[in-house]
Design an enzyme around this catalytic site. Structure first.
Site, PDB file in Angstrom:
ATOM      1  N   SER A  97     -10.900   0.227   5.342  1.00 51.33           N
ATOM      2  CA  SER A  97     -10.060   0.478   4.170  1.00 51.33           C
ATOM      3  C   SER A  97      -9.418  -0.760   3.565  1.00 51.33           C
ATOM      4  CB  SER A  97      -8.970   1.497   4.505  1.00 51.33           C
ATOM      5  OG  SER A  97      -9.527   2.777   4.633  1.00 51.33           O
TER       6      SER A  97
ATOM      7  N   LYS B 217       0.846  -1.190   0.000  1.00 50.34           N
ATOM      8  CA  LYS B 217       0.000   0.000   0.000  1.00 50.34           C
ATOM      9  C   LYS B 217       0.885   1.246   0.000  1.00 50.34           C
ATOM     10  CE  LYS B 217      -3.904   2.176   2.378  1.00 50.34           C
ATOM     11  NZ  LYS B 217      -4.917   2.055   3.444  1.00 50.34           N
TER      12      LYS B 217
ATOM     13  N   SER C 292      -9.447   2.697   1.502  1.00 51.49           N
ATOM     14  CA  SER C 292      -8.363   3.388   0.818  1.00 51.49           C
ATOM     15  C   SER C 292      -7.296   2.462   0.234  1.00 51.49           C
ATOM     16  CB  SER C 292      -7.689   4.363   1.799  1.00 51.49           C
ATOM     17  OG  SER C 292      -7.120   3.658   2.898  1.00 51.49           O
TER      18      SER C 292
END
Length: 403
Positions: A167, A86, A143
């Site tokens: 997320s 990420k 996210s």
């Protein structure tokens, strides 16, 4: 690095654990596997835009280091596994460091939301927004947007995410993969309020279990099996406050019913009545010292979750109250409505692919367990994976989700 031997399509079918088995046995080289992964990314990511940066030189160096360890007799549980990281974490987070120590080879960083919106269910790259692999008109969720897309499109078998309000779980649901939020405290929190915990995006339950073992020192993979008994499960389409669309609830409940038919769960008639956690979550994000209203919301919801999980093993909901939205945003819909209460309470939770609505929208089944009972979630996901590998019987009755 040019791929040889292992084909791009064959690579896309391999799980992380299968890759590690082959690399540890010397039947596959880490360097070759990473080369094929980067080749697949090159073929697919111009369209999907999951990655914000690729690291071919670093990946080659790490792959060579893995091969040296394997040749010296070291067994690495995730040897040679191409890993997407990420973008907001990169290679320095605790989970990334431990996955690299376990033999993973980072190939690059993935998209997260950009500036300018209050909603976080999208991914930004300098080439444009990240696209949902099911339909380019949808966002992938967020996210951990790019991580979910990279796994769903089989560019990598495993990716890191972080989950402060949903997320990991939301993009997992909208991209049709597995997304786990471990019990808060399994890893150091990514924020001062302790809401945000690292978690994996994976296609395979065994891969998610291997992640847990590597980053949290657990033994989940070696004990991975279907539940020894039907897990008592409280179903709630709304948690008492959310505005959940009927087609989403019905799809998630139909899959839960299939799990019940398979003997993995026993659906209990148990109401779950939480208060909307929005003011509590927002207050915690501002300061770990909550105001009176936030403390009241947290205390009341904690009591209700404890009441339900004393009588049941699990709580099940849809992962999101709505379907994937377009790139213009969700409007007034709260995609986190069914997930963020459990960031506050700290319970482990997983999003399991639950199929599609009649319109083809992907839906996740969101399952919450007692603190430190990730094993129950993994056991359920094992059964779900077997169901997802075979379509439901044509004569199976339709299930309408109770509200």
């Amino acid at each position: 690095m040019k791929p040889s031997g292992l084909g791009v399509e064959e690579y896309g079918r391999l799980s992380a654990c299968r890759i590690a088995t082959e690399v540890n046995a010397g039947r596959l080289s880490a360097r070759e596997t990473v080369a094929v992964a980067l080749s697949r990314i090159s073929d697919m990511d111009a369209e999907l835009r999951a990655f914000t940066a690729l690291w071919p030189s670093f990946a080659a160096e790490r792959a060579d280091a893995v091969e040296r360890q394997v040749r010296s007799g070291v067994h690495l549980p995730l040897a040679g596994v191409p890993l997407a990281l990420k973008g907001t974490e990169g290679a320095t987070s605790v989970q990334a460091v431990r996955l690299i120590e376990a033999g993973c080879v980072p190939v690059g960083t993935t998209a997260t939301p950009g500036r300018g919106t209050r909603w976080q269910t999208w991914g930004h790259t300098d080439r444009g927004p990240t696209l949902n692999p099911f339909d380019s008109s949808w966002t992938p969720g967020g996210s951990s947007a790019g991580s979910a897309v990279a796994v769903a499109a089989r560019m990598v078998p495993l990716a890191t995410g972080s989950d402060g309000a949903g997320s990991v779980r939301i993009p997992a649901a909208w991209c049709g993969v597995l997304g786990l939020k471990p019990t808060n405290g399994r890893l150091p929190a990514r924020d001062r309020a302790g809401l945000n915990v690292g978690g994996p995006l994976a296609r395979s339950t065994e891969d998610a279990a291997a992640y847990l073992d590597a980053v949290a020192g657990m033994t989940t993979r070696s004990t991975l099996t279907a539940p020894p008994r039907a897990l008592r499960t409280a179903w709630s389409a709304t948690l008492g406050f959310a505005t959940t669309e009927a087609r989403i609830a019905e799809t998630a409940y139909a899959f839960l019913s299939r799990l019940a038919d398979a003997g993995a769960v026993e659906i209990r008639d148990a109401s779950v009545r939480l208060v909307d956690p929005a003011p509590c979550w927002q207050a915690l994000r501002r300061s770990p010292v909550m105001d009176t209203q936030a403390r009241g919301v947290k205390a009341g919801n904690d009591r209700e979750i404890e009441r339900v999980l004393t009588r049941c093993d699990l709580i099940a909901t849809p992962t999101t109250p709505g379907a994937p939205h377009g790139h213009q945003g969700p409007g007034e819909a709260m995609s986190v409505a069914l997930t963020w209460a459990f960031n506050i309470s700290g319970h482990p939770a997983i999003s399991i692919p639950a199929g599609f609505t009649a319109s083809g929208e992907p839906v996740g089944l969101h399952v919450v367990a007692r603190h430190h009972r990730e094993a129950d979630l993994m056991a359920l996901a094992t059964v779900a994976e077997s169901l997802n590998s075979a379509p439901p019987a044509p004569s199976a009755p339709a299930h309408t989700a109770p509200r």
